[in-house]
Design a protein around this motif. Sequence first.
Motif, PDB file in Angstrom:
ATOM      1  N   ASP A 480       0.854  -1.187   0.000  1.00 23.08           N
ATOM      2  CA  ASP A 480       0.000   0.000   0.000  1.00 23.08           C
ATOM      3  C   ASP A 480       0.885   1.231   0.000  1.00 23.08           C
ATOM      4  O   ASP A 480       1.952   1.235   0.635  1.00 23.08           O
ATOM      5  N   THR A 481       0.470   2.274  -0.696  1.00 25.65           N
ATOM      6  CA  THR A 481       1.093   3.572  -0.470  1.00 25.65           C
ATOM      7  C   THR A 481       0.517   4.170   0.813  1.00 25.65           C
ATOM      8  O   THR A 481      -0.485   3.689   1.356  1.00 25.65           O
ATOM      9  N   ASP A 482       1.152   5.203   1.315  1.00 21.94           N
ATOM     10  CA  ASP A 482       0.768   5.755   2.622  1.00 21.94           C
ATOM     11  C   ASP A 482      -0.700   6.141   2.681  1.00 21.94           C
ATOM     12  O   ASP A 482      -1.369   5.923   3.695  1.00 21.94           O
ATOM     13  N   ASP A 483      -1.228   6.697   1.589  1.00 20.63           N
ATOM     14  CA  ASP A 483      -2.604   7.189   1.620  1.00 20.63           C
ATOM     15  C   ASP A 483      -3.633   6.068   1.614  1.00 20.63           C
ATOM     16  O   ASP A 483      -4.814   6.316   1.861  1.00 20.63           O
ATOM     17  N   PHE A 484      -3.198   4.815   1.323  1.00 18.31           N
ATOM     18  CA  PHE A 484      -4.097   3.665   1.374  1.00 18.31           C
ATOM     19  C   PHE A 484      -3.952   2.863   2.668  1.00 18.31           C
ATOM     20  O   PHE A 484      -4.627   1.850   2.836  1.00 18.31           O
ATOM     21  N   GLU A 485      -3.078   3.284   3.545  1.00 18.05           N
ATOM     22  CA  GLU A 485      -2.908   2.564   4.806  1.00 18.05           C
ATOM     23  C   GLU A 485      -4.165   2.687   5.665  1.00 18.05           C
ATOM     24  O   GLU A 485      -4.964   3.612   5.496  1.00 18.05           O
ATOM     25  N   PRO A 486      -4.360   1.760   6.596  1.00 17.00           N
ATOM     26  CA  PRO A 486      -5.516   1.859   7.496  1.00 17.00           C
ATOM     27  C   PRO A 486      -5.538   3.206   8.222  1.00 17.00           C
ATOM     28  O   PRO A 486      -4.492   3.745   8.591  1.00 17.00           O
ATOM     29  N   ASN A 487      -6.743   3.743   8.373  1.00 17.37           N
ATOM     30  CA  ASN A 487      -6.983   5.028   9.041  1.00 17.37           C
ATOM     31  C   ASN A 487      -6.454   6.216   8.260  1.00 17.37           C
ATOM     32  O   ASN A 487      -6.338   7.312   8.804  1.00 17.37           O
ATOM     33  N   ASP A 488      -6.128   6.006   6.971  1.00 17.20           N
ATOM     34  CA  ASP A 488      -5.698   7.140   6.154  1.00 17.20           C
ATOM     35  C   ASP A 488      -6.771   7.463   5.118  1.00 17.20           C
ATOM     36  O   ASP A 488      -7.862   6.880   5.107  1.00 17.20           O
ATOM     37  N   THR A 489      -6.462   8.378   4.213  1.00 16.02           N
ATOM     38  CA  THR A 489      -7.470   8.979   3.338  1.00 16.02           C
ATOM     39  C   THR A 489      -8.241   7.961   2.506  1.00 16.02           C
ATOM     40  O   THR A 489      -9.462   8.009   2.409  1.00 16.02           O
ATOM     41  N   ARG A 494      -9.159   0.617  -0.009  1.00 14.65           N
ATOM     42  CA  ARG A 494      -8.037  -0.293   0.172  1.00 14.65           C
ATOM     43  C   ARG A 494      -8.459  -1.744  -0.065  1.00 14.65           C
ATOM     44  O   ARG A 494      -9.546  -2.157   0.307  1.00 14.65           O
ATOM     45  N   GLU A 495      -7.569  -2.510  -0.710  1.00 15.23           N
ATOM     46  CA  GLU A 495      -7.781  -3.943  -0.814  1.00 15.23           C
ATOM     47  C   GLU A 495      -7.688  -4.549   0.582  1.00 15.23           C
ATOM     48  O   GLU A 495      -6.893  -4.105   1.408  1.00 15.23           O
ATOM     49  N   GLN A 496      -8.493  -5.578   0.838  1.00 14.37           N
ATOM     50  CA  GLN A 496      -8.559  -6.168   2.169  1.00 14.37           C
ATOM     51  C   GLN A 496      -8.042  -7.605   2.157  1.00 14.37           C
ATOM     52  O   GLN A 496      -8.159  -8.314   1.157  1.00 14.37           O
ATOM     53  N   ASN A 497      -7.482  -8.005   3.287  1.00 20.15           N
ATOM     54  CA  ASN A 497      -7.031  -9.382   3.443  1.00 20.15           C
ATOM     55  C   ASN A 497      -8.223 -10.306   3.680  1.00 20.15           C
ATOM     56  O   ASN A 497      -9.250  -9.893   4.214  1.00 20.15           O
TER      57      ASN A 497
END
Length: 707
Positions: A480-489, A494-497
């Motif tokens: 993930d790039t930073d903006d797709f991390e959990p609790n981000d924009t 975001r793709e999920q596990n």
Amino acid sequence: MSKQSLILASSSAIFSLSVCANEPPTVYESFAGYSGVINTPNAEVKPRGNIGVSYNNQLDMRGDRYEDGYNYIFSAGIWENLEVSGMIAASSMHDNMFSQRVMGEDPLRDLSFNLKYAIPLIPKDWFSLAVGSKDVGGASNKYKTHYIAASKALNNFRFTLGAASSERATGQMDGMFAGVEWQLFPWLALQSEYDAEAFNTAVRVSVPKEWIFNTGELTFTGKIHSDTDHSAKDTYWGVSYSLPLSSQNRSQYQDIEPAPFVAPPTPRAERAQPKATHGQVVAEKTKTKTHSATPSERASEEPKLLNDSLRALRNALIEDGFESVSIGFNHHPHIVIHFENSVFNRNDLDALGLVLGRAVEHINLKDAQVSVQLKKHDIPLLAVVTQLESYRQFVATGASPSLRVNQGKLEPVPAIAWIETSANNSPYLKPRLTLGPALSSTYATELGVYDFSLALRADLEVPLWKGAGVNITAQTVVADTDDFEPNDTFEGRREQNGLERAVFYQTFDLPFGFYNQTQIGIFREYYDYNAIINETAWVSPSGRHKIYNNYGYFDYADYDADREYHVVGYQYHWVEQDITFHASGGEFWRKDKGLKLETKFWIGDSYISLFAYDTDVRVAGISFSIPLTSRKDMNVTQYGQVKGNQAWRHSVGTRISEDHNKLVYKKAYIPETSISLDRTYFNQGRMSSSYVYANLARLREAYLSFK
């Protein structure tokens, strides 16, 4: 050289009718996103099926000035004489533009689309003429430009003259423009242009194809001079790479028309003796040493030899990886072959070509007729009938074959004796694992040029019985790039596990060209749902037309609520041009109602498409689909099969007809699984008699490549 001299030289060359013997200059990518010189276009376009990616650092800052920046360009020749491209222009890669604006800076990130069409009506030995537009349809058109260009190649020069209109403050491409390209060597070119505001000069250096294993063309560009008043420096640089999207592009095959199908004559009492194949020895050859065989002796030997040949054919098809193989024959002789394709997952046409070629290879009877039935999970999809000798000549020389292709089930053949009582190599209860990427991404936002969430997705399919099976999809996030991390924009995108889909499906082939598929199971669309989806489709006898109805009902697993979608659609396959047109409308997944249009330009087993939809937003964009697996996958064993995704798709869209460009997420969208009528049974909309007739050369090439 003065402005007037350059324009005069280009004009004289364009309208000269002299014919040159030397090769014209290579068609390069300009800094502006279309094929051309440096800032200006020429009248050439990318060949159909050729794609390119490029980068340069000459940033046109909203048409006001030039400075160091980032330009990323994707371009493609999607049809004869039609070129499309998308371009991201950015002043920084990852800086937060909201913060930059607070600090008083003036950052830029812009996504634009370009179109260029070469007019085909003008004789090629006169000159080339093209029209085009830059930054079409978007919500914030910073670079909107319309132009017309004429080019003429003389020896190893190309001269271009054109006119354009734009609203740039610099004056670039707002008036008359001209260019000269000089191909000194295959690897070196010099270019000079007047872009309606300034004179520019550049040098192009191409890496020899042999150095990059003949995979494409890699070119480095240096802009070495400009007399513009709107840039702090004269020099900029770029790099571009272009390659064919598919090695199975139809343009690479010979055009072959089918011969009229004529049923073979009534068999004679005495038939010519079959030739020995694969080490078999015909009994009569040994008998001739002592006596001549009687007609009755030859007649009694023929079924045995044919039976042996058909058993060898059956074994060859199973070794090729085909499933549910059944072979029979009657006294005419008429050979019938039933099979399922699980190895040529990119295109069922290759499977048909190999099976027909194997029949020619193993059977040596005059006046024989061969019928081939292609099935999937015991559902008949396509039937091909041909005269064996005619098809043998087709394989050997490329002569027009005599064959008949029918949609669906093979017409009954009387008095068939099957060499086995049941089909060989059953497809059932054998797992098939498909691995591929799952990607969610954003382009040219205030947070970055490109942000993404990437996961590795695994689809497990197990066929159970006719038309039925289970499909389980799970994935694990890779990056993930930073903006797709959990609790981000972009956490919501975001793709999920974990588990994505777990469904049971049942497909039916109904009378009059109708098919129906129902899937019941667990879906994850950010939230978990228990769902049922149903698709009903009608396919015309030629396969050119398809009408379908999709309905889905989703019940929240953790909440007392539900949602549904209902979409109807139509598809037309213009097989002569390898183009499919799609129209669908109704209520989509996010309760947005409206219409979606898409045109897919097929290049082999890949396509590039242009789409637009009007629901509660208006969006236009481009998408592509490419196979991420080999042309022939591994055979299915008793333990299963592992393969790649045969049709991985990615799309980029932007709002149109609005004064802003806010992000749009999953509009005009319906949930899908890796099992569907189109993907599993209809060869991505190409399972048709019309498609086979239009691609006969590929039938032959598939056998010659994999025999």
